[in-house]
Design an enzyme around this catalytic site. Structure first.
Site, mmCIF file in Angstrom:
data_model
loop_
_atom_site.group_PDB
_atom_site.id
_atom_site.type_symbol
_atom_site.label_atom_id
_atom_site.label_comp_id
_atom_site.label_asym_id
_atom_site.label_seq_id
_atom_site.Cartn_x
_atom_site.Cartn_y
_atom_site.Cartn_z
ATOM 1 N N ALA A 215 53.356 -42.404 -25.477
ATOM 2 C CA ALA A 215 52.255 -41.600 -24.940
ATOM 3 C C ALA A 215 52.642 -40.126 -24.993
ATOM 4 O O ALA A 215 52.615 -39.507 -26.056
ATOM 5 C CB ALA A 215 51.926 -42.047 -23.515
ATOM 6 N N ARG A 216 52.988 -39.559 -23.878
ATOM 7 C CA ARG A 216 53.521 -38.210 -23.764
ATOM 8 C C ARG A 216 54.744 -38.270 -22.856
ATOM 9 O O ARG A 216 54.811 -39.083 -21.937
ATOM 10 C CB ARG A 216 52.479 -37.243 -23.182
ATOM 11 C CG ARG A 216 51.395 -36.832 -24.156
ATOM 12 C CD ARG A 216 51.936 -35.876 -25.216
ATOM 13 N NE ARG A 216 50.904 -35.321 -26.060
ATOM 14 C CZ ARG A 216 50.522 -35.831 -27.223
ATOM 15 N NH1 ARG A 216 51.092 -36.950 -27.658
ATOM 16 N NH2 ARG A 216 49.601 -35.238 -27.961
ATOM 17 N N ASP A 239 59.613 -42.548 -27.826
ATOM 18 C CA ASP A 239 59.229 -41.708 -28.953
ATOM 19 C C ASP A 239 58.869 -40.307 -28.474
ATOM 20 O O ASP A 239 58.723 -39.397 -29.283
ATOM 21 C CB ASP A 239 58.041 -42.325 -29.709
ATOM 22 C CG ASP A 239 57.743 -41.590 -31.002
ATOM 23 O OD1 ASP A 239 58.702 -41.291 -31.745
ATOM 24 O OD2 ASP A 239 56.560 -41.300 -31.276
ATOM 25 N N GLU A 244 60.629 -31.812 -24.302
ATOM 26 C CA GLU A 244 60.535 -32.124 -25.723
ATOM 27 C C GLU A 244 60.374 -30.826 -26.505
ATOM 28 O O GLU A 244 59.518 -30.004 -26.131
ATOM 29 C CB GLU A 244 59.345 -33.053 -25.978
ATOM 30 C CG GLU A 244 59.254 -33.559 -27.397
ATOM 31 C CD GLU A 244 58.130 -34.547 -27.603
ATOM 32 O OE1 GLU A 244 57.280 -34.272 -28.485
ATOM 33 O OE2 GLU A 244 58.091 -35.579 -26.899
ATOM 34 N N HIS A 263 59.508 -38.166 -31.599
ATOM 35 C CA HIS A 263 58.043 -38.056 -31.609
ATOM 36 C C HIS A 263 57.519 -38.272 -33.034
ATOM 37 O O HIS A 263 56.753 -37.471 -33.574
ATOM 38 C CB HIS A 263 57.601 -36.691 -31.074
ATOM 39 C CG HIS A 263 56.179 -36.683 -30.581
ATOM 40 N ND1 HIS A 263 55.733 -35.832 -29.603
ATOM 41 C CD2 HIS A 263 55.089 -37.425 -30.946
ATOM 42 C CE1 HIS A 263 54.443 -36.041 -29.372
ATOM 43 N NE2 HIS A 263 54.031 -36.996 -30.189
#
Length: 303
Positions: A215-216, A239, A244, A263
């Site tokens: 997701a985030r 991911d 980030e 990501h």
């Protein structure tokens, strides 16, 4: 990308290309429709927005648009790229799940030093998988899990019946989390989902369970996750991270039982054709005054 690579575009539109590098190719105040560069560098994406005083539409090339919301006025129509990243993100969710369960990171490390340890690893067959966030990406994940013989449970912002089974409301999380062997997060980031997977959420997960986040990063409370993985109670496959990009030396890099990808979920060879189709369709609708697809509310995200 250059307009000629997109293909079929309305003849009465003037299109300019900006790949995020160098000077902006036209006066930003002239821009009516902005499709940001296909990059994960949010600073690049938002750089010209303050000067786009006549902006009417932003067509994001990502499914999540939380990074854009604080920079747009309510008068700007914001559209996301719902649907075009479903396959790639679902593939990544499944890849991370299988790799973490079956111990692929250990295999890679052992190969580097010529070791051959044997053992029994968890399987998706017979496991209970909880998908938290059941839009188009969550549905695509569900479809790819079906051949593996696992039981899938689903949670979304509203309960409903989907073609693959019942979708529960967030109030069911307290009941569903303790029985899930794998929890996959595929929710958008907003005020209600920021740190959704916090200390209480993680404490409700069963011992040895795997948390997968496509997701985030901010959907997970990093500090709370570190507390769980560092004592070996949970594992994680991420991911996306918060912060980030994950900086060198961050404790997530070396935390036990954590698998990290940069990501990369949506960035596959299948993505660009879908991006071109989306841009062509939306620009035709824009040029002819038709309703655009995938419109989202431009309500700023707190924090």
């Amino acid at each position: 990308m250059p307009a000629e690579e997109i293909g079929d575009l309305p003849a009465d539109l003037t299109c300019v290309q900006w790949d995020g590098h160098g000077a902006y190719p036209t006066d930003p105040a002239r821009v009516d429709f902005y499709a940001p560069p296909l990059t994960k560098d949010i600073g690049v994406i938002v750089r010209p927005l303050a000067q786009m005083t006549g902006l009417r539409v932003v067509q994001a090339l990502s499914a999540g648009v939380d990074y854009l919301l604080p920079h747009l006025s309510p008068e700007v129509t914001l559209c996301n790229a719902r649907g075009i990243h479903d396959a790639g993100t679902a593939e990544m969710a499944l890849t991370l799940t299988l790799a973490a369960l079956r111990g692929v990171p250990d295999f890679v490390r052992n190969q580097a030093v010529g070791r051959w340890p044997e053992g029994i690893r968890p399987s998706l067959s017979g496991a209970t998988v909880l998908i938290v966030g059941y839009g188009s990406i969550g549905t695509a994940i569900d479809e790819r899990l079906r051949p593996f013989g696992c039981e899938v449970k689903r949670v979304a912002s509203r309960p409903r019946w989907a073609p693959l089974g019942a979708v529960h409301s967030p109030s069911a999380l307290a009941r569903l989390l303790p029985s899930a062997d794998v929890v996959i997060l595929s929710v958008p980031l907003n005020a209600g989902t920021r740190h959704l997977a916090g200390a209480g959420f993680l404490a409700s997960m069963k011992d040895g369970a795997l948390l997968v986040n496509v997701a985030r990063g901010a959907v997970v409370d990093t500090r709370a996750l570190l507390a769980e993985v560092e004592r070996g109670r949970l594992r994680a496959a991420l991911d996306v991270t918060d912060p980030e990009p994950l900086p060198p030396g961050h404790p997530l890099w070396t935390a036990p039982g954590v698998l990290i990808s940069p990501h990369a979920g949506a960035f596959t060879s299948a993505m660009l054709p879908h991006v071109k189709q989306l841009l062509s369709a939306q620009l035709h609708r824009f040029a002819h005054g038709q309703e655009l697809r995938n419109e989202v509310l431009t309500v700023p995200v707190p924090g």
